[in-house]
Write a protein that holds these residues in place. Sequence first.
Motif, PDB file in Angstrom:
ATOM      1  N   ARG A  64      -3.125   1.099 -10.224  1.00 54.95           N
ATOM      2  CA  ARG A  64      -3.421  -0.443  -9.783  1.00 54.95           C
ATOM      3  C   ARG A  64      -2.967  -1.235 -10.766  1.00 54.95           C
ATOM      4  O   ARG A  64      -2.229  -2.474 -10.817  1.00 54.95           O
ATOM      5  CB  ARG A  64      -4.593  -0.661  -8.948  1.00 54.95           C
ATOM      6  CG  ARG A  64      -4.807  -2.076  -8.920  1.00 54.95           C
ATOM      7  CD  ARG A  64      -6.046  -2.314  -7.870  1.00 54.95           C
ATOM      8  NE  ARG A  64      -6.347  -3.656  -7.673  1.00 54.95           N
ATOM      9  CZ  ARG A  64      -7.080  -4.076  -6.755  1.00 54.95           C
ATOM     10  NH1 ARG A  64      -7.780  -3.387  -5.612  1.00 54.95           N
ATOM     11  NH2 ARG A  64      -7.451  -5.459  -6.463  1.00 54.95           N
ATOM     12  N   ARG A  75       0.810  -1.223  -0.096  1.00 55.56           N
ATOM     13  CA  ARG A  75      -0.002   0.011   0.096  1.00 55.56           C
ATOM     14  C   ARG A  75       0.769   1.201   0.054  1.00 55.56           C
ATOM     15  O   ARG A  75       2.099   1.215   0.338  1.00 55.56           O
ATOM     16  CB  ARG A  75      -0.896   0.074   1.301  1.00 55.56           C
ATOM     17  CG  ARG A  75      -0.268  -0.046   2.500  1.00 55.56           C
ATOM     18  CD  ARG A  75      -1.388  -0.021   3.718  1.00 55.56           C
ATOM     19  NE  ARG A  75      -0.555  -0.259   4.832  1.00 55.56           N
ATOM     20  CZ  ARG A  75       0.177   0.623   5.705  1.00 55.56           C
ATOM     21  NH1 ARG A  75       0.200   2.009   4.996  1.00 55.56           N
ATOM     22  NH2 ARG A  75       0.465   0.780   6.761  1.00 55.56           N
ATOM     23  N   GLU A 105      -4.411   0.523  -3.913  1.00 59.62           N
ATOM     24  CA  GLU A 105      -5.330   1.104  -3.280  1.00 59.62           C
ATOM     25  C   GLU A 105      -6.855   0.548  -4.093  1.00 59.62           C
ATOM     26  O   GLU A 105      -6.803   0.308  -5.158  1.00 59.62           O
ATOM     27  CB  GLU A 105      -5.463   2.699  -3.343  1.00 59.62           C
ATOM     28  CG  GLU A 105      -4.111   3.288  -2.626  1.00 59.62           C
ATOM     29  CD  GLU A 105      -4.427   4.682  -2.557  1.00 59.62           C
ATOM     30  OE1 GLU A 105      -5.281   5.288  -1.763  1.00 59.62           O
ATOM     31  OE2 GLU A 105      -3.523   5.329  -3.103  1.00 59.62           O
ATOM     32  N   ALA A 126      -6.120  -2.481   5.074  1.00 62.16           N
ATOM     33  CA  ALA A 126      -5.852  -2.330   3.847  1.00 62.16           C
ATOM     34  C   ALA A 126      -4.556  -3.029   3.265  1.00 62.16           C
ATOM     35  O   ALA A 126      -4.716  -3.359   1.880  1.00 62.16           O
ATOM     36  CB  ALA A 126      -5.339  -0.717   3.591  1.00 62.16           C
ATOM     37  N   ASP A 127      -4.109  -3.680   4.187  1.00 60.90           N
ATOM     38  CA  ASP A 127      -2.804  -4.572   3.880  1.00 60.90           C
ATOM     39  C   ASP A 127      -3.467  -5.911   3.153  1.00 60.90           C
ATOM     40  O   ASP A 127      -2.956  -6.405   2.377  1.00 60.90           O
ATOM     41  CB  ASP A 127      -1.852  -4.560   4.763  1.00 60.90           C
ATOM     42  CG  ASP A 127      -1.070  -3.676   4.969  1.00 60.90           C
ATOM     43  OD1 ASP A 127      -0.333  -3.054   4.217  1.00 60.90           O
ATOM     44  OD2 ASP A 127      -0.940  -2.976   6.254  1.00 60.90           O
TER      45      ASP A 127
END
Length: 447
Positions: free
Chosen positions: A73, A10, A61, A99-100
């Motif tokens: 991405r 991230r 993301e 988020a990881d």
Amino acid sequence: MTPTVAIVGRPNVGKSTLFNRLVGKKLALVDDRPGVTRDRREGEARLGDLEFRIIDTAGLEEATEESLLGRMRAQTEAAIEDADVILFVVDARVGVLPADRPFAEMVRRSGKPVILIANKAEGGAGMAGAYDAFSLGLGEPVPLSAEHGEGMADLFEALMPLFPDPDEDGEEEDPNKPLQVAIVGRPNAGKSTLINRMVGEDRLLTGPEAGITRDSISLDWEWRGKPVKLFDTAGLRKRARVEDKLEKLSVADALRAVRFAEVVVVLLDATIPFEKQDLSIVDLVEQEGRALVIGLNKWDLVADKPGLLTELKEKAARLLPQVKGAPVVPLSGLAGNGIDPLMKAVFQVYETWNRRISTAKLNQWLQEAIDANPPPAVSGRRIKIRYMTQVKSRPPHFAIFGNQLDALPKSYTRYLVNNIREAFDLPGVPIRVSLRMGQNPFDKDRK
């Protein structure tokens, strides 16, 4: 084929800092603000004896495909597809964030080998966050600080099993390339006479007067079907005795021949061997990193002395520890005796000079050497040697990685060099050792 490694994670976990560390240059922009990197950036990286293509990627993301974040991405996903190994980076200071997790699942599904990097792991808080990374299910995290260069030894150990051994995919040497052999020694040691015998004609001027040869003369020759380029050189006297301008130029030419040679035959006069100047010449050859053979010329004048050869070999081992095991070959340039044994020794030491030792074998040996004789402690803390690799050959050059290596005594380095020479059969060649450490971020004196 050069492996490709992609760095993913991230935003703002230190991917570009790690990229810059591995390529050895500040190629990627680094800033505290997240999202600085947008495009894929590639570079040539080196870690120990591992060489690979490295790809820095934009932070992963969640976003729609049409948006800028979505297109960034897509670039990262293309890098993952292209990579042989993936470095998945998390921030050890803040630990694993929600988020990881989806992106950890994405790299796991890629089927590529993944190394989990817990970056910014310097200090106690960082190490706690590194342990938290176990929860991602990507195996044991490698704690490191890309900014300060800490933990690179652990990263090397994680990457090493995933790379082909450099011995297995090395290029074959051109068999038609002549072996460059320089014949050096004191004036009147018989260098030109020996070369005339080798090539089978009076190609070089000889005589009882010392210093006849001035220029370094190169001659193409073939020994048993193998091409050789021989260099005859001017005799090397003590520097204080070299006054004539022409002789100074001749000596400089001889030194140049040594630098361009692959194997150097230091020719000694067997009737007065191992004079101080002989030792200085050998020292010069060692400093230049050339493979060495010692020729005992005029052996026909002393051959009737029993046990002399054994005595001189022992003397060579005692006086020349920096090239321990260098072949000592008796010969007579005038009579033409001993040329075959001399050339056998030349080709053998050339092969040793080119030898590469796999990192796995080196580190197995290193652990045994450390177990037998551990490094000393400094201020109550033991010096830690983590691993070792051969960074180049011609001559063999090894890098040792660890902590506090600047305090490692020279006697211990000599112990390692002597053991390497014996364990891997490296007689007659200089051995280079570099000590490499990560920088201490808490050292206030560090620039």
